[in-house]
Design a protein around this motif. Structure first.
Motif, PDB file in Angstrom:
ATOM      1  N   ARG A  29       0.858  -1.201   0.000  1.00  0.00           N
ATOM      2  CA  ARG A  29       0.000   0.000   0.000  1.00  0.00           C
ATOM      3  C   ARG A  29       0.890   1.245   0.000  1.00  0.00           C
ATOM      4  N   ARG A  30       0.356   2.345  -0.548  1.00  0.00           N
ATOM      5  CA  ARG A  30       1.169   3.556  -0.665  1.00  0.00           C
ATOM      6  C   ARG A  30       0.882   4.560   0.450  1.00  0.00           C
ATOM      7  N   ILE A  31      -0.410   4.845   0.659  1.00  0.00           N
ATOM      8  CA  ILE A  31      -0.772   5.844   1.686  1.00  0.00           C
ATOM      9  C   ILE A  31      -1.982   5.357   2.482  1.00  0.00           C
ATOM     10  N   LYS A  55      -7.731  -5.916  -5.207  1.00  0.00           N
ATOM     11  CA  LYS A  55      -8.231  -5.173  -6.375  1.00  0.00           C
ATOM     12  C   LYS A  55      -7.086  -4.466  -7.096  1.00  0.00           C
ATOM     13  N   TRP A  56      -6.156  -3.923  -6.300  1.00  0.00           N
ATOM     14  CA  TRP A  56      -5.008  -3.241  -6.907  1.00  0.00           C
ATOM     15  C   TRP A  56      -4.225  -4.228  -7.787  1.00  0.00           C
ATOM     16  N   LYS A  57      -4.048  -5.464  -7.279  1.00  0.00           N
ATOM     17  CA  LYS A  57      -3.286  -6.459  -8.047  1.00  0.00           C
ATOM     18  C   LYS A  57      -3.945  -6.716  -9.407  1.00  0.00           C
ATOM     19  N   ASN A  59      -5.999  -4.654 -11.058  1.00  0.00           N
ATOM     20  CA  ASN A  59      -5.866  -3.462 -11.898  1.00  0.00           C
ATOM     21  C   ASN A  59      -4.470  -3.350 -12.475  1.00  0.00           C
ATOM     22  N   ARG A  60      -3.500  -3.655 -11.627  1.00  0.00           N
ATOM     23  CA  ARG A  60      -2.099  -3.546 -12.042  1.00  0.00           C
ATOM     24  C   ARG A  60      -1.840  -4.489 -13.225  1.00  0.00           C
ATOM     25  N   LYS A  61      -2.449  -5.697 -13.121  1.00  0.00           N
ATOM     26  CA  LYS A  61      -2.273  -6.680 -14.189  1.00  0.00           C
ATOM     27  C   LYS A  61      -2.849  -6.123 -15.502  1.00  0.00           C
ATOM     28  N   HIS A 334       6.208   6.831  -1.363  1.00  0.00           N
ATOM     29  CA  HIS A 334       5.653   6.382  -0.073  1.00  0.00           C
ATOM     30  C   HIS A 334       5.294   4.901  -0.035  1.00  0.00           C
ATOM     31  N   ARG A 335       5.372   4.356   1.166  1.00  0.00           N
ATOM     32  CA  ARG A 335       4.851   3.014   1.432  1.00  0.00           C
ATOM     33  C   ARG A 335       4.162   3.068   2.795  1.00  0.00           C
ATOM     34  N   TYR A 336       3.048   2.306   2.893  1.00  0.00           N
ATOM     35  CA  TYR A 336       2.259   2.294   4.121  1.00  0.00           C
ATOM     36  C   TYR A 336       2.197   0.848   4.599  1.00  0.00           C
ATOM     37  N   MET A 401       6.833  -4.018  -6.273  1.00  0.00           N
ATOM     38  CA  MET A 401       5.492  -4.266  -6.792  1.00  0.00           C
ATOM     39  C   MET A 401       4.767  -2.990  -7.203  1.00  0.00           C
ATOM     40  N   ARG A 402       5.086  -1.860  -6.527  1.00  0.00           N
ATOM     41  CA  ARG A 402       4.336  -0.641  -6.853  1.00  0.00           C
ATOM     42  C   ARG A 402       5.171   0.337  -7.671  1.00  0.00           C
ATOM     43  N   SER A 403       6.209  -0.177  -8.310  1.00  0.00           N
ATOM     44  CA  SER A 403       7.027   0.730  -9.127  1.00  0.00           C
ATOM     45  C   SER A 403       6.195   1.224 -10.312  1.00  0.00           C
ATOM     46  N   CYS A 404       6.755   2.192 -11.022  1.00  0.00           N
ATOM     47  CA  CYS A 404       5.988   2.836 -12.102  1.00  0.00           C
ATOM     48  C   CYS A 404       5.754   1.868 -13.273  1.00  0.00           C
ATOM     49  N   PRO A 405       4.469   1.552 -13.571  1.00  0.00           N
ATOM     50  CA  PRO A 405       4.216   0.650 -14.697  1.00  0.00           C
ATOM     51  C   PRO A 405       4.389   1.353 -16.046  1.00  0.00           C
TER      52      PRO A 405
HETATM   53  C1  HEM Z   1       9.256  10.643 -16.522  1.00  0.00           C
HETATM   54  C2  HEM Z   1       8.123  10.027 -16.343  1.00  0.00           C
HETATM   55  C3  HEM Z   1       7.693   9.300 -15.097  1.00  0.00           C
HETATM   56  C4  HEM Z   1       8.297   9.185 -13.869  1.00  0.00           C
HETATM   57  C5  HEM Z   1       9.631   9.784 -13.421  1.00  0.00           C
HETATM   58  C6  HEM Z   1       7.441   8.357 -13.043  1.00  0.00           C
HETATM   59  C7  HEM Z   1       7.723   8.001 -11.735  1.00  0.00           C
HETATM   60  C8  HEM Z   1       6.882   7.242 -10.937  1.00  0.00           C
HETATM   61  C9  HEM Z   1       7.166   6.884  -9.561  1.00  0.00           C
HETATM   62  C10 HEM Z   1       8.428   7.260  -8.784  1.00  0.00           C
HETATM   63  C11 HEM Z   1       6.118   6.158  -9.106  1.00  0.00           C
HETATM   64  C12 HEM Z   1       5.990   5.549  -7.701  1.00  0.00           C
HETATM   65  C13 HEM Z   1       6.732   4.237  -7.707  1.00  0.00           C
HETATM   66  C14 HEM Z   1       6.836   3.556  -6.370  1.00  0.00           C
HETATM   67  O1  HEM Z   1       6.037   3.852  -5.477  1.00  0.00           O
HETATM   68  O2  HEM Z   1       7.715   2.669  -6.222  1.00  0.00           O
HETATM   69  C15 HEM Z   1       5.164   6.039 -10.190  1.00  0.00           C
HETATM   70  C16 HEM Z   1       3.960   5.365 -10.099  1.00  0.00           C
HETATM   71  C17 HEM Z   1       3.078   5.254 -11.144  1.00  0.00           C
HETATM   72  N1  HEM Z   1       3.252   5.706 -12.439  1.00  0.00           N
HETATM   73 FE1  HEM Z   1       4.857   6.731 -13.150  1.00  0.00          FE
HETATM   74  N2  HEM Z   1       6.351   7.983 -13.772  1.00  0.00           N
HETATM   75  C18 HEM Z   1       6.461   8.534 -15.032  1.00  0.00           C
HETATM   76  C19 HEM Z   1       5.581   8.383 -16.096  1.00  0.00           C
HETATM   77  C20 HEM Z   1       4.458   7.602 -16.072  1.00  0.00           C
HETATM   78  C21 HEM Z   1       3.618   7.347 -17.210  1.00  0.00           C
HETATM   79  C22 HEM Z   1       3.845   7.876 -18.637  1.00  0.00           C
HETATM   80  C23 HEM Z   1       2.587   6.577 -16.765  1.00  0.00           C
HETATM   81  C24 HEM Z   1       1.435   6.007 -17.553  1.00  0.00           C
HETATM   82  C25 HEM Z   1       1.606   5.407 -18.685  1.00  0.00           C
HETATM   83  C26 HEM Z   1       2.793   6.336 -15.345  1.00  0.00           C
HETATM   84  C27 HEM Z   1       1.946   5.612 -14.535  1.00  0.00           C
HETATM   85  C28 HEM Z   1       2.150   5.372 -13.180  1.00  0.00           C
HETATM   86  C29 HEM Z   1       1.193   4.676 -12.326  1.00  0.00           C
HETATM   87  C30 HEM Z   1      -0.179   4.165 -12.744  1.00  0.00           C
HETATM   88  C31 HEM Z   1       1.783   4.592 -11.053  1.00  0.00           C
HETATM   89  C32 HEM Z   1       1.184   3.915  -9.794  1.00  0.00           C
HETATM   90  C33 HEM Z   1       1.582   2.443  -9.766  1.00  0.00           C
HETATM   91  C34 HEM Z   1       0.991   1.636  -8.609  1.00  0.00           C
HETATM   92  O3  HEM Z   1       0.666   2.209  -7.580  1.00  0.00           O
HETATM   93  O4  HEM Z   1       0.872   0.420  -8.775  1.00  0.00           O
HETATM   94  N3  HEM Z   1       3.946   6.958 -14.963  1.00  0.00           N
HETATM   95  N4  HEM Z   1       5.656   6.703 -11.300  1.00  0.00           N
END
Ligand code: HEM
Length: 466
Positions: A29-31, A55-57, A59-61, A334-336, A401-405
């Motif tokens: 969880r994040r927050i 649900k998050w899992k 959606n993430r898929k 963040h992580r919670y 697991m919660r890195s940026c998809p």
């Molecule tokens: C330079 C561009 C971007 C940077 C630097 C960035 C960075 C990040 C970071 C640091 C997180 C949090 C990761 C974590 O908590 O470990 C994140 C989450 C997320 N990002 Fe990005 N992001 C970028 C672009 C994008 C784009 C283009 C999309 C959509 C296509 C996107 C969709 C998401 C989503 C949906 C999450 C939440 C993931 C989750 O909670 O499962 N991001 N991003």
């Protein structure tokens, strides 16, 4: 954070558990749950603030599956080229010595580009930015002006306006504590945002239903427009395909929220990163020259960017990495924790603790990045930087697991934009001594950033004349 105690960590060796890639990690969880997040329907939908782990899992898929098919990646490059062509057209018409607000251009560019990638709706953001430049009073928000009455708002523009209000609602409902929502000056705004949410939801539902009907009637296959008999292969189509037969009544909500987050997470991050890259390159013309040489070498002067090119743009990639090392758009991740006590960094913490991982600090630590304030893309270009720094010392997209998809999509998109615009233009800072105008909202966002856009031939001529 929001009145909660937050434990801030800035040593990569303490991050192993928080960034764990395990499906049963206690840091999924994040927050904590917020009423504002609930009002926006994000507490158990979508990804960003979803606290309902099963649900998050799911959606993430769906989100990740929809971003990854080769046909989608190929078409994303085509859409980016299309949007770049429009941008270059407008910039070719700029007057000499005209100061432009680059943040506005990049925001409208990424918004239009996302519109193409997500569902094909034409949002006309760049056109509007261009019109505003020519007719300064033009604005869709007020209806006073005669000129505006002549402009019939298109459905794409309506969609863009609703989404823009949705982002305002996100900032407002998350940051204004719920006990204030019934105060007389605040209540009308809360009601307004609730109506926006309803209208946006109806708009999206219609979009999904239309696409589902088209998908029933047309042939599958790669297609970048709506003209042929094939289905448009975009994020919406991919989402519908990946949710089909797995979810029933909930699938429209899953699709709606995933689409919102594609825009919400993709526009501000990419816009700010692009502005930061332009700023760094304008300050380091020798680095810009090396990048432009690479672009010409790999792509020649005019050819469109293709997916196969991305791996070859190694120095361009090093520039992007070095820019986000110094300017992470998400400086604090963040992580919670769950409802059990845990040990982190040699200390025991009670259940439900918020941890903040200070990426901005770690990425400027001289232990991992010698001479850390220096903009030096060679750190990421020569040798194997991953071997030189400890794990998690460079995490602009988070980890686990919660890195940026959207990481691979964002990197490809930024490379394609740089390749398209830097072969045609260079940028001069309008106010070279001004630092980048960062403002912190949900992420680090660029404010007004003014530059001169100079056609490359002219800049080469003036450089050689000098
Ligand atoms: C330079 C561009 C971007 C940077 C630097 C960035 C960075 C990040 C970071 C640091 C997180 C949090 C990761 C974590 O908590 O470990 C994140 C989450 C997320 N990002 Fe990005 N992001 C970028 C672009 C994008 C784009 C283009 C999309 C959509 C296509 C996107 C969709 C998401 C989503 C949906 C999450 C939440 C993931 C989750 O909670 O499962 N991001 N991003």
């Amino acid at each position: 954070m929001f009145g909660y105690r937050t434990i801030v960590l800035a040593n990569p060796k303490d991050l192993k558990d928080l960034f764990s890639p395990k499906v049963d990690s206690p840091f999924l969880r994040r927050i904590p749950p917020f009423k504002g997040i609930k009002a926006l329907g994000m507490e158990s939908d979508g990804l960003l603030f979803n606290n309902d782990v099963p649900k998050w899992k799911n959606n993430r898929k769906y989100f990740s599956q929809s971003l990854s098919p080769p046909s989608f990646i190929k078409l994303s490059a085509i859409y980016t080229n299309q949007a770049c062509e429009e941008l270059v057209g407008y910039w070719n018409d700029l007057k000499q010595n005209e100061i432009v607000k680059l943040d506005e251009w990049f925001r409208s560019f990424t918004s239009d580009m996302m519109g193409l990638v997500v569902s094909g709706i034409k949002e006309n953001s760049m056109q509007l930015t261009n019109d505003k430049r020519i007719k300064p009073k033009y604005s869709l928000k007020s209806k006073e002006n005669e000129e505006e009455k002549e402009h019939e708002i298109t459905s794409g523009e309506r969609y863009r306006n609703l989404r823009s209000e949705y982002s305002d609602a996100l900032g407002f409902l998350v940051f204004v504590p719920p006990f204030l929502w019934n105060f007389p000056i605040i209540k009308p705004k809360v009601e307004h945002y609730k109506n926006v949410l309803k209208e946006l939801g109806n708009f999206e539902l219609e979009l999904i239903e239309k696409r589902k009907n088209t998908m029933k009637q047309r042939q599958p296959g790669i297609n970048s427009d709506n003209s042929s008999g094939k289905i448009r292969d975009d994020f919406l189509t991919m989402l519908i395909k990946s949710t089909e037969n797995e979810m029933s009544t909930e699938d429209a909500d899953v699709i709606k929220q995933n689409i919102r987050e594609m825009f919400g997470a993709g526009i501000a991050t990419t816009t700010s990163t692009l502005c930061a890259i332009v700023h760094c390159l304008a300050k380091h013309p020798e680095v810009e020259k090396r990048m432009v040489d690479e672009l010409f070498q790999v792509l020649g002067p005019d050819r469109d960017v293709r997916v196969e090119d991305f791996d070859q743009l190694k120095f361009t990639e090093a520039i992007i990495n070095e820019t986000i090392r110094l300017n992470p758009v998400v400086p604090l991740v963040h992580r919670y924790s769950t409802d059990t006590e845990l040990e982190i960094a040699g200390h025991r913490f009670p259940p439900n603790t918020i941890f903040g991982i200070n990426l901005a600090h770690i990425q400027r630590n001289p232990k991992y990045f010698p001479n850390p304030e220096k903009f030096d893309p060679d750190r990421f270009y020569t040798g194997d930087w991953k071997k030189r720094s400890p794990q998690y010392a460079f995490s602009p997209f988070g980890h686990g697991m919660r890195s940026c998809p959207g990481k691979h999509f964002a990197m490809a998109e930024i490379k394609a934009i740089l390749a398209n615009i830097y072969r045609k233009f260079t940028f001069k800072l309008a106010y070279p001594n001004k630092p980048l105008p960062w403002r912190y909202t949900v992420v680090n966002e660029i404010g007004t950033f003014e530059v001169y856009v100079v056609p490359r031939e002219k800049s080469i001529l003036s450089n050689s004349a000098a």
